[in-house]
Design a protein around this motif. Structure first.
Motif, PDB file in Angstrom:
ATOM      1  N   THR A  82       5.349   3.365  -4.694  1.00 23.32           N
ATOM      2  CA  THR A  82       4.881   4.760  -4.660  1.00 23.32           C
ATOM      3  C   THR A  82       4.501   5.135  -3.232  1.00 23.32           C
ATOM      4  O   THR A  82       3.439   5.696  -2.991  1.00 23.32           O
ATOM      5  N   PHE A  83       5.361   4.822  -2.272  1.00 27.90           N
ATOM      6  CA  PHE A  83       5.058   5.076  -0.870  1.00 27.90           C
ATOM      7  C   PHE A  83       4.939   6.577  -0.602  1.00 27.90           C
ATOM      8  O   PHE A  83       5.790   7.366  -1.026  1.00 27.90           O
ATOM      9  N   VAL A  84       3.851   6.966   0.103  1.00 32.91           N
ATOM     10  CA  VAL A  84       3.637   8.386   0.405  1.00 32.91           C
ATOM     11  C   VAL A  84       3.563   8.660   1.908  1.00 32.91           C
ATOM     12  O   VAL A  84       3.778   9.789   2.340  1.00 32.91           O
ATOM     13  N   ASP A 126       0.833  -1.196   0.000  1.00 32.14           N
ATOM     14  CA  ASP A 126       0.000   0.000   0.000  1.00 32.14           C
ATOM     15  C   ASP A 126       0.870   1.249   0.000  1.00 32.14           C
ATOM     16  O   ASP A 126       1.884   1.313   0.693  1.00 32.14           O
ATOM     17  N   SER A 127       0.438   2.253  -0.753  1.00 36.75           N
ATOM     18  CA  SER A 127       1.187   3.509  -0.776  1.00 36.75           C
ATOM     19  C   SER A 127       1.064   4.247   0.546  1.00 36.75           C
ATOM     20  O   SER A 127       1.940   5.037   0.911  1.00 36.75           O
ATOM     21  N   ARG A 144       6.241  -4.794   6.832  1.00 35.79           N
ATOM     22  CA  ARG A 144       7.196  -4.388   5.802  1.00 35.79           C
ATOM     23  C   ARG A 144       6.418  -3.839   4.610  1.00 35.79           C
ATOM     24  O   ARG A 144       5.530  -4.501   4.080  1.00 35.79           O
ATOM     25  N   ASN A 145       6.724  -2.629   4.210  1.00 33.61           N
ATOM     26  CA  ASN A 145       6.049  -2.006   3.075  1.00 33.61           C
ATOM     27  C   ASN A 145       6.938  -2.094   1.850  1.00 33.61           C
ATOM     28  O   ASN A 145       8.111  -1.705   1.894  1.00 33.61           O
ATOM     29  N   ASP A 186      12.326  -1.705   1.542  1.00 34.77           N
ATOM     30  CA  ASP A 186      11.980  -2.144   0.186  1.00 34.77           C
ATOM     31  C   ASP A 186      10.993  -1.212  -0.492  1.00 34.77           C
ATOM     32  O   ASP A 186      10.504  -1.500  -1.582  1.00 34.77           O
ATOM     33  N   ALA A 187      10.671  -0.095   0.156  1.00 37.65           N
ATOM     34  CA  ALA A 187       9.729   0.871  -0.418  1.00 37.65           C
ATOM     35  C   ALA A 187      10.474   1.886  -1.278  1.00 37.65           C
ATOM     36  O   ALA A 187      11.668   2.137  -1.084  1.00 37.65           O
TER      37      ALA A 187
END
Length: 230
Positions: free
Chosen positions: A140-142, A120-121, A135-136, A159-160
């Motif tokens: 397109t992490f915001v 999930d962003s 762990r994300n 890993d984001a």
């Protein structure tokens, strides 16, 4: 031109918890200043925290079970006492249930992945009387919301990837701790207000660092801690 409607983000457990604390504070203020008689409404204050626990179940996709369950049980027992359906002496004999819940959290941790993974962003973690790790891997992490109340929350972002800088992680840690794990080359700005608590970037200093800020960690911690590691 795209006609796709923007995705609506449902309120996180942190937003709900904060809103209910504000509501409780307003009721207390109205009563203490004799502006309005709210004492009868305050009797139902424990039910607000039952609601937070139930919402935490939904927000975690029922992956985080033990912590919210303990919150629901403790707040529910408090509500029974407040309404006169039970006394403290009648309920205190059930305190070993908390020990059982802790044991269950350890056992369940052995039968499922130690760290849940999401792409999930925007992420949301809620920990109460327990711990949660995630762990994300979003490209397109915001941002994320982390809430730890008598518990611990860890978000791994190694890993984001970021497209719009800076991303923002908002933290609320009360009698608990929150840890954000980031790639070593990220430039992180700490903007956390600690009250009898600590907030720090624990990564070793690097010889060179780019000027652009990749991540801003904001929020509030009391009797707990917020840390950034790699």
């Amino acid at each position: 031109m795209s006609n796709t409607a923007p995705t609506r983000r449902i309120p996180t457990s942190q937003v709900l918890f904060g809103a209910l604390v504000v509501l409780l504070g307003v009721l207390l203020l109205l009563d203490s200043t004799n502006v309005a008689p709210t004492r009868s409404l305050l009797t139902y204050a424990p039910s607000l925290f039952v609601l937070v626990g139930l919402w935490a179940f939904v927000q975690s996709g029922f992956r985080n079970v033990v912590g919210p369950a303990v919150l629901v049980v403790v707040a529910g027992a408090w509500q029974l006492v407040a309404l006169g359906y039970a006394t403290v002496s009648e309920l205190v004999v059930y305190w070993p249930v908390l020990v059982i819940a802790f044991g269950l959290s350890v056992v369940l941790g052995q039968y499922r992945s130690r760290v849940a993974t999401t792409d999930d962003s925007h992420d949301s973690l809620f920990a109460a009387f327990g711990g949660v790790e995630r762990r994300n891997t979003s490209k397109t992490f915001v941002g994320a919301d982390l809430t730890a109340v008598f518990g611990g929350a860890e978000l791994d972002l190694r890993d984001a990837e970021l497209t719009d800088r800076p991303a923002r992680v908002n933290v609320l840690a009360l009698f608990g701790g929150a840890e954000v794990v980031v790639p070593r080359d990220w430039n992180v700005k700490m903007d956390v207000l600690p009250i009898l608590a600590g907030a720090s970037d624990d990564r070793p200093r690097r010889e060179s660092e780019h000027d652009e800020i990749d991540l801003v960690v904001t929020g509030f911690t009391a009797f707990g801690g917020v840390s950034v590691t790699d």
